[in-house]
Design a protein around this motif. Structure first.
Motif, PDB file in Angstrom:
ATOM      1  N   ILE A 142      45.131  41.227  52.262  1.00  0.00           N
ATOM      2  CA  ILE A 142      44.731  40.465  51.074  1.00  0.00           C
ATOM      3  C   ILE A 142      43.791  41.301  50.206  1.00  0.00           C
ATOM      4  CG2 ILE A 142      43.362  38.490  50.283  1.00  0.00           C
ATOM      5  CD1 ILE A 142      44.485  36.931  52.690  1.00  0.00           C
ATOM      6  N   ILE A 143      42.786  41.921  50.836  1.00  0.00           N
ATOM      7  CA  ILE A 143      41.799  42.703  50.100  1.00  0.00           C
ATOM      8  C   ILE A 143      42.445  43.882  49.385  1.00  0.00           C
ATOM      9  CG2 ILE A 143      39.699  44.104  50.349  1.00  0.00           C
ATOM     10  CD1 ILE A 143      39.053  42.345  52.808  1.00  0.00           C
ATOM     11  N   ARG A 144      43.479  44.443  49.969  1.00  0.00           N
ATOM     12  CA  ARG A 144      44.149  45.603  49.365  1.00  0.00           C
ATOM     13  C   ARG A 144      44.786  45.277  48.022  1.00  0.00           C
ATOM     14  NH1 ARG A 144      45.618  46.883  55.037  1.00  0.00           N
ATOM     15  NH2 ARG A 144      44.500  48.791  55.603  1.00  0.00           N
ATOM     16  N   HIS A 145      45.004  43.994  47.741  1.00  0.00           N
ATOM     17  CA  HIS A 145      45.597  43.596  46.462  1.00  0.00           C
ATOM     18  C   HIS A 145      44.552  43.358  45.371  1.00  0.00           C
ATOM     19  CE1 HIS A 145      49.183  42.908  48.950  1.00  0.00           C
ATOM     20  NE2 HIS A 145      49.863  43.003  47.825  1.00  0.00           N
ATOM     21  N   ILE A 146      43.266  43.425  45.735  1.00  0.00           N
ATOM     22  CA  ILE A 146      42.218  43.271  44.728  1.00  0.00           C
ATOM     23  C   ILE A 146      42.211  44.517  43.839  1.00  0.00           C
ATOM     24  CG2 ILE A 146      39.736  43.058  44.333  1.00  0.00           C
ATOM     25  CD1 ILE A 146      40.953  40.540  45.431  1.00  0.00           C
ATOM     26  N   ARG A 147      42.134  44.317  42.535  1.00  0.00           N
ATOM     27  CA  ARG A 147      42.156  45.430  41.581  1.00  0.00           C
ATOM     28  C   ARG A 147      40.732  45.920  41.321  1.00  0.00           C
ATOM     29  NH1 ARG A 147      46.818  43.230  37.307  1.00  0.00           N
ATOM     30  NH2 ARG A 147      48.373  42.772  38.921  1.00  0.00           N
ATOM     31  N   PHE A 148      40.203  46.661  42.285  1.00  0.00           N
ATOM     32  CA  PHE A 148      38.833  47.144  42.178  1.00  0.00           C
ATOM     33  C   PHE A 148      38.646  48.084  40.988  1.00  0.00           C
ATOM     34  CE2 PHE A 148      39.294  46.145  46.746  1.00  0.00           C
ATOM     35  CZ  PHE A 148      38.213  45.300  46.905  1.00  0.00           C
ATOM     36  N   LEU A 149      39.705  48.778  40.589  1.00  0.00           N
ATOM     37  CA  LEU A 149      39.583  49.748  39.493  1.00  0.00           C
ATOM     38  C   LEU A 149      39.381  49.085  38.136  1.00  0.00           C
ATOM     39  CD1 LEU A 149      42.197  52.487  40.481  1.00  0.00           C
ATOM     40  CD2 LEU A 149      39.753  52.388  40.967  1.00  0.00           C
ATOM     41  N   THR A 150      39.501  47.765  38.058  1.00  0.00           N
ATOM     42  CA  THR A 150      39.219  47.067  36.794  1.00  0.00           C
ATOM     43  C   THR A 150      37.734  46.727  36.667  1.00  0.00           C
ATOM     44  OG1 THR A 150      39.638  44.868  37.740  1.00  0.00           O
ATOM     45  CG2 THR A 150      41.534  46.050  36.821  1.00  0.00           C
ATOM     46  N   MET A 151      36.962  46.975  37.731  1.00  0.00           N
ATOM     47  CA  MET A 151      35.530  46.663  37.710  1.00  0.00           C
ATOM     48  C   MET A 151      34.740  47.850  37.174  1.00  0.00           C
ATOM     49  SD  MET A 151      35.077  44.806  41.432  1.00  0.00           S
ATOM     50  CE  MET A 151      36.204  43.518  42.002  1.00  0.00           C
ATOM     51  N   SER A 152      33.565  47.558  36.687  1.00  0.00           N
ATOM     52  CA  SER A 152      32.651  48.623  36.282  1.00  0.00           C
ATOM     53  C   SER A 152      31.933  49.149  37.525  1.00  0.00           C
ATOM     54  CB  SER A 152      31.625  48.098  35.279  1.00  0.00           C
ATOM     55  OG  SER A 152      30.746  47.176  35.918  1.00  0.00           O
ATOM     56  N   PRO A 153      31.383  50.365  37.478  1.00  0.00           N
ATOM     57  CA  PRO A 153      30.633  50.883  38.635  1.00  0.00           C
ATOM     58  C   PRO A 153      29.498  49.959  39.075  1.00  0.00           C
ATOM     59  CG  PRO A 153      31.089  52.656  37.086  1.00  0.00           C
ATOM     60  CD  PRO A 153      31.509  51.372  36.413  1.00  0.00           C
ATOM     61  N   GLN A 154      28.795  49.396  38.099  1.00  0.00           N
ATOM     62  CA  GLN A 154      27.679  48.519  38.442  1.00  0.00           C
ATOM     63  C   GLN A 154      28.167  47.237  39.115  1.00  0.00           C
ATOM     64  OE1 GLN A 154      25.116  47.541  35.160  1.00  0.00           O
ATOM     65  NE2 GLN A 154      23.878  46.099  36.349  1.00  0.00           N
ATOM     66  N   THR A 155      29.231  46.644  38.559  1.00  0.00           N
ATOM     67  CA  THR A 155      29.793  45.415  39.143  1.00  0.00           C
ATOM     68  C   THR A 155      30.248  45.655  40.574  1.00  0.00           C
ATOM     69  OG1 THR A 155      30.522  44.589  36.989  1.00  0.00           O
ATOM     70  CG2 THR A 155      31.608  43.679  38.934  1.00  0.00           C
TER      71      THR A 155
END
Length: 350
Positions: A239-252
């Motif tokens: 499930i976690i692997r489908h989270i789009r972490f690259l859409t977040m900012s470094p701070q977020t």
């Protein structure tokens, strides 16, 4: 109908002028019953319900085979896949034609009973009631039900509401009761109505902590020996692997996902490097999403016809479109056949 709900009137037939009122009297009093059901999923919750073989057999081919088939039932019939309230509601329909539904859960359980005993009319009425009661709070429960019973239209309606009201769905307390495979379905959606991927991640993190289905299991990134614990952890990791972490900012990312236990330290550092720079030599952790586009559903852009403020700018003569055949007047039939009605001037070339 395990016991009479009101005293039996010796002359009750006189006051019952039609078959419906007679059946209702028998249903409410338990008078002249000739079969019994022990109903309930758990032994401690099982109750006895009495009924009439002929009335049940007239309503369902399943009951007909049960009582008048080649091997008729002669003892108490045990029903362990339905609860007492649901079976009682089904009998109420058989005797009185009344379908009593107060909630989505009641409707879903009644569908189970109706399908088992082949009451297609009851199934249709329950599906209609479920659609009418579809809300962000019930949508995942309905989706799971529709998937299990292959109710395609209801499943599509559920997905539409999920995409439209995503934030309400994942922030509702009912989200923790969803099945793991349902949560997987949510994170696999390409478009969701959320403001940021962080909101989805927070919902997953809360689900891992509070979900009854996980039964207290927590993700273990060091490797598990218990087969059940390992299976749960694999499901959560997928499930976690489908989270789009690259859409977040470094701070977020640093203030949110990086502080949880859902990622290893090595994964967090690798992701942070990729978020901070698209030219980093550090690869994304294997299996994790590399998508950089947000899931946010964009509102449709409405285009208005070109308008002018004054007729002074309008040309004196515009050639009439020979293909125009409407009856709305000449102002709608000039120009280059644009799909919108409009006025065009020399100052506003189209």
């Amino acid at each position: 109908m395990s016991a009479p709900n009101k005293p039996v009137d010796m002359d009750w037939q006189i006051s019952c002028h039609d078959i419906k009122s007679r059946n209702q009297y028998l249903f409410e009093t338990g008078e002249m019953t000739d079969c019994e059901f022990m109903v309930g999923r758990e032994p401690k919750n099982q109750k006895l319900i009495s009924a009439h073989k002929m009335i049940l057999a007239m309503a369902s081919p399943v009951f007909h085979a049960m009582f008048y088939g080649s091997l008729p039932e002669k003892s108490i019939i045990h029903v362990t896949d339905l609860d007492y309230a649901t079976f009682h509601a089904l009998l109420k329909y058989i005797y009185t034609d009344v379908i009593a539904i107060d909630s989505v859960d009641e409707a879903i359980e009644l569908v189970r009973a109706a399908k088992k005993y082949m009451f297609s009319f009851v199934v249709d009425k329950c599906i209609t009631a479920i659609q009418a009661k579809l809300t962000p709070k019930t949508v995942l429960r309905v989706y799971e039900f529709a998937t299990l019973f292959d109710e395609t239209q209801l499943k599509e309606r559920s997905l539409e509401l999920l995409r439209k009201e995503t934030l309400k769905v994942i922030q509702d307390d009912s989200f923790k009761n969803a099945e793991i495979k349902t949560v997987m379905m949510v994170v696999q959606q390409d478009k969701l109505n959320i403001n940021s991927e962080l909101e989805l991640f927070k919902a997953i993190n809360k689900y891992v902590t509070e979900s009854p289905e996980l039964n207290g299991h927590q993700i273990n990134n060091t490797g598990e020996t218990d087969a059940e614990q390992q299976s749960v952890s694999i499901s959560i990791r997928n499930i976690i692997r489908h989270i789009r972490f690259l859409t977040m900012s470094p701070q977020t990312f640093a203030e949110g996902p990086m502080k949880t236990k859902l990622l290893t330290k090595r994964e967090s550092l690798a992701m942070l490097a990729n978020i901070a720079s698209s030219n980093t030599d550090i690869p994304m952790p294997k299996g994790f999403s590399t998508k950089k586009t947000a899931r946010k559903i964009q509102a449709p852009v409405l285009h208005s016809p070109v308008q002018v403020e004054s007729n002074a700018f309008l040309p004196e003569v515009l050639p009439r479109n020979p293909y125009c055949s409407n009856n709305f007047g000449p102002d709608f039939c000039y120009g280059n056949m644009h799909p919108y009605p409009y006025y065009i001037s020399h100052r506003f070339p189209y």
